[in-house]
Design an enzyme around this catalytic site. Sequence first.
Site, PDB file in Angstrom:
ATOM      1  N   LYS A  13       0.834  -1.207   0.000  1.00 46.27           N
ATOM      2  CA  LYS A  13       0.000   0.000   0.000  1.00 46.27           C
ATOM      3  C   LYS A  13       0.871   1.260   0.000  1.00 46.27           C
ATOM      4  CE  LYS A  13      -2.145  -1.208   3.826  1.00 46.27           C
ATOM      5  NZ  LYS A  13      -1.482  -2.508   4.113  1.00 46.27           N
ATOM      6  N   ARG A 127      11.289  -5.443   5.446  1.00 43.92           N
ATOM      7  CA  ARG A 127      11.012  -4.017   5.166  1.00 43.92           C
ATOM      8  C   ARG A 127      11.998  -3.122   5.924  1.00 43.92           C
ATOM      9  NH1 ARG A 127       5.030  -1.811   5.575  1.00 43.92           N
ATOM     10  NH2 ARG A 127       5.066  -2.822   7.615  1.00 43.92           N
ATOM     11  N   ARG A 155      11.016  -1.014  11.426  1.00 41.57           N
ATOM     12  CA  ARG A 155       9.925  -0.680  12.354  1.00 41.57           C
ATOM     13  C   ARG A 155       9.879  -1.681  13.504  1.00 41.57           C
ATOM     14  NH1 ARG A 155       4.604   0.155   8.721  1.00 41.57           N
ATOM     15  NH2 ARG A 155       3.753  -1.049  10.448  1.00 41.57           N
TER      16      ARG A 155
HETATM   17  P1  ADP Z   1       1.220  -1.903   7.676  1.00 40.54           P
HETATM   18  O1  ADP Z   1       2.057  -1.025   6.774  1.00 40.54           O
HETATM   19  O2  ADP Z   1       2.005  -3.066   8.176  1.00 40.54           O
HETATM   20  O3  ADP Z   1      -0.093  -2.270   7.049  1.00 40.54           O
HETATM   21  P2  ADP Z   1       0.515   0.496   9.161  1.00 40.54           P
HETATM   22  O4  ADP Z   1       1.741   1.320   9.075  1.00 40.54           O
HETATM   23  O5  ADP Z   1      -0.613   0.844   8.277  1.00 40.54           O
HETATM   24  O6  ADP Z   1       0.903  -1.048   8.982  1.00 40.54           O
HETATM   25  O7  ADP Z   1      -0.023   0.484  10.654  1.00 40.54           O
HETATM   26  C1  ADP Z   1       0.829   0.185  11.737  1.00 40.54           C
HETATM   27  C2  ADP Z   1       0.012  -0.005  13.005  1.00 40.54           C
HETATM   28  O8  ADP Z   1      -0.695   1.215  13.316  1.00 40.54           O
HETATM   29  C3  ADP Z   1      -1.075  -1.064  12.929  1.00 40.54           C
HETATM   30  O9  ADP Z   1      -0.602  -2.372  13.195  1.00 40.54           O
HETATM   31  C4  ADP Z   1      -2.045  -0.587  14.011  1.00 40.54           C
HETATM   32  O10 ADP Z   1      -1.569  -0.879  15.316  1.00 40.54           O
HETATM   33  C5  ADP Z   1      -1.970   0.930  13.853  1.00 40.54           C
HETATM   34  N1  ADP Z   1      -3.006   1.427  12.898  1.00 40.54           N
HETATM   35  C6  ADP Z   1      -2.800   2.016  11.688  1.00 40.54           C
HETATM   36  N2  ADP Z   1      -3.960   2.331  11.096  1.00 40.54           N
HETATM   37  C7  ADP Z   1      -4.940   1.924  11.953  1.00 40.54           C
HETATM   38  C8  ADP Z   1      -6.355   1.941  11.902  1.00 40.54           C
HETATM   39  N3  ADP Z   1      -7.022   2.445  10.837  1.00 40.54           N
HETATM   40  N4  ADP Z   1      -7.040   1.436  12.960  1.00 40.54           N
HETATM   41  C9  ADP Z   1      -6.396   0.923  14.030  1.00 40.54           C
HETATM   42  N5  ADP Z   1      -5.066   0.856  14.137  1.00 40.54           N
HETATM   43  C10 ADP Z   1      -4.329   1.359  13.109  1.00 40.54           C
HETATM   44  P1  ADP Z   2       2.068  -1.880   3.222  1.00 38.03           P
HETATM   45  O1  ADP Z   2       2.048  -0.381   3.229  1.00 38.03           O
HETATM   46  O2  ADP Z   2       0.885  -2.479   2.525  1.00 38.03           O
HETATM   47  O3  ADP Z   2       2.292  -2.469   4.571  1.00 38.03           O
HETATM   48  P2  ADP Z   2       4.708  -1.589   1.931  1.00 38.03           P
HETATM   49  O4  ADP Z   2       4.486  -0.753   0.713  1.00 38.03           O
HETATM   50  O5  ADP Z   2       5.320  -0.940   3.121  1.00 38.03           O
HETATM   51  O6  ADP Z   2       3.312  -2.342   2.322  1.00 38.03           O
HETATM   52  O7  ADP Z   2       5.564  -2.878   1.480  1.00 38.03           O
HETATM   53  C1  ADP Z   2       5.965  -3.851   2.447  1.00 38.03           C
HETATM   54  C2  ADP Z   2       7.369  -4.374   2.072  1.00 38.03           C
HETATM   55  O8  ADP Z   2       7.271  -5.126   0.855  1.00 38.03           O
HETATM   56  C3  ADP Z   2       8.393  -3.270   1.799  1.00 38.03           C
HETATM   57  O9  ADP Z   2       9.649  -3.725   2.234  1.00 38.03           O
HETATM   58  C4  ADP Z   2       8.351  -3.096   0.267  1.00 38.03           C
HETATM   59  O10 ADP Z   2       9.603  -2.649  -0.252  1.00 38.03           O
HETATM   60  C5  ADP Z   2       8.031  -4.505  -0.192  1.00 38.03           C
HETATM   61  N1  ADP Z   2       7.181  -4.549  -1.382  1.00 38.03           N
HETATM   62  C6  ADP Z   2       6.198  -3.675  -1.739  1.00 38.03           C
HETATM   63  N2  ADP Z   2       5.618  -4.060  -2.902  1.00 38.03           N
HETATM   64  C7  ADP Z   2       6.249  -5.204  -3.262  1.00 38.03           C
HETATM   65  C8  ADP Z   2       6.108  -6.096  -4.384  1.00 38.03           C
HETATM   66  N3  ADP Z   2       5.190  -5.878  -5.342  1.00 38.03           N
HETATM   67  N4  ADP Z   2       6.925  -7.183  -4.437  1.00 38.03           N
HETATM   68  C9  ADP Z   2       7.861  -7.412  -3.466  1.00 38.03           C
HETATM   69  N5  ADP Z   2       8.036  -6.607  -2.402  1.00 38.03           N
HETATM   70  C10 ADP Z   2       7.243  -5.523  -2.292  1.00 38.03           C
END
Ligand code: ADP
Ligand code: ADP
Length: 208
Positions: A13, A127, A155
């Site tokens: 995302k 990541r 992270r």
């Molecule tokens: P990821 O990239 O792994 O999907 P995010 O960076 O979006 O994770 O979110 C990290 C953490 O922040 C989540 O695991 C949760 O604890 C909190 N968080 C983020 N967005 C929300 C939401 N919309 N509702 C509840 N918790 C959230």
């Molecule tokens: P999200 O926001 O959904 O948690 P991220 O964009 O932070 O996901 O991506 C999670 C990890 O996977 C990062 O280390 C990123 O560089 C890697 N990544 C993202 N897209 C891809 C892909 N299409 N194939 C392989 N690795 C990916």
Amino acid sequence: MRMILVGPPGAGKGTQAVHLVERFKISHISTGDMLRAAVSEGTELGKQADSYMKAGGLVPDDLVIAMVIERIGKPDCTKGFMLDGFPRTRPQAEALDVELQKAGVALDVVLQIEVPDDLIVARITGRRLDPDTGDIYHIKFKPPPKDIAGQVIQRKDDTEEACRARLEKYHSETAPIIPFYAAQGTLKRVDGNAAPDEVSRRIEQVLG
Ligand code: ADP
Ligand code: ADP
């Protein structure tokens, strides 16, 4: 353009959001980034959110909803926004709906990035982030350039254990919002199981 990105942790995302906000000239609202900023600034919200985030749990709805509603009311969001990581529960989706109705605006698209569970742990544990720019890297799939490699950080919640907890929450709490948007006719799906550039191409295709 008012858009939502939904998908499991590690779906890509954040990676895809960078291109989309540039293309549509909209504000990028990542609730994860906002909450991490609140934690590092030590605000009241950050203090309340910290333990949930470390454990891979969800921050309580009332806190996140208030944070997002305040954010989308800011002037930069009148031209549109991209919500990345929100809504993550049914009450969050409903609260957003009420707020948009009050403002007399509607969502244009909810983009779901689909990635099978067995790819997620490797994506999350590999990541890395550039703390200066927020740029997202991966030790294997998108290694940082040499001059950045020394400064990337991991992270706190990108451990295998917290990742599995987040994935479970995704299936129990977040996946149920998908039928809600399908019924509204705003849902578009993309297969995220390909290299990042190919996923971007697929997104372009479904958005037209
Ligand atoms: P990821 O990239 O792994 O999907 P995010 O960076 O979006 O994770 O979110 C990290 C953490 O922040 C989540 O695991 C949760 O604890 C909190 N968080 C983020 N967005 C929300 C939401 N919309 N509702 C509840 N918790 C959230
Ligand atoms: P999200 O926001 O959904 O948690 P991220 O964009 O932070 O996901 O991506 C999670 C990890 O996977 C990062 O280390 C990123 O560089 C890697 N990544 C993202 N897209 C891809 C892909 N299409 N194939 C392989 N690795 C990916």
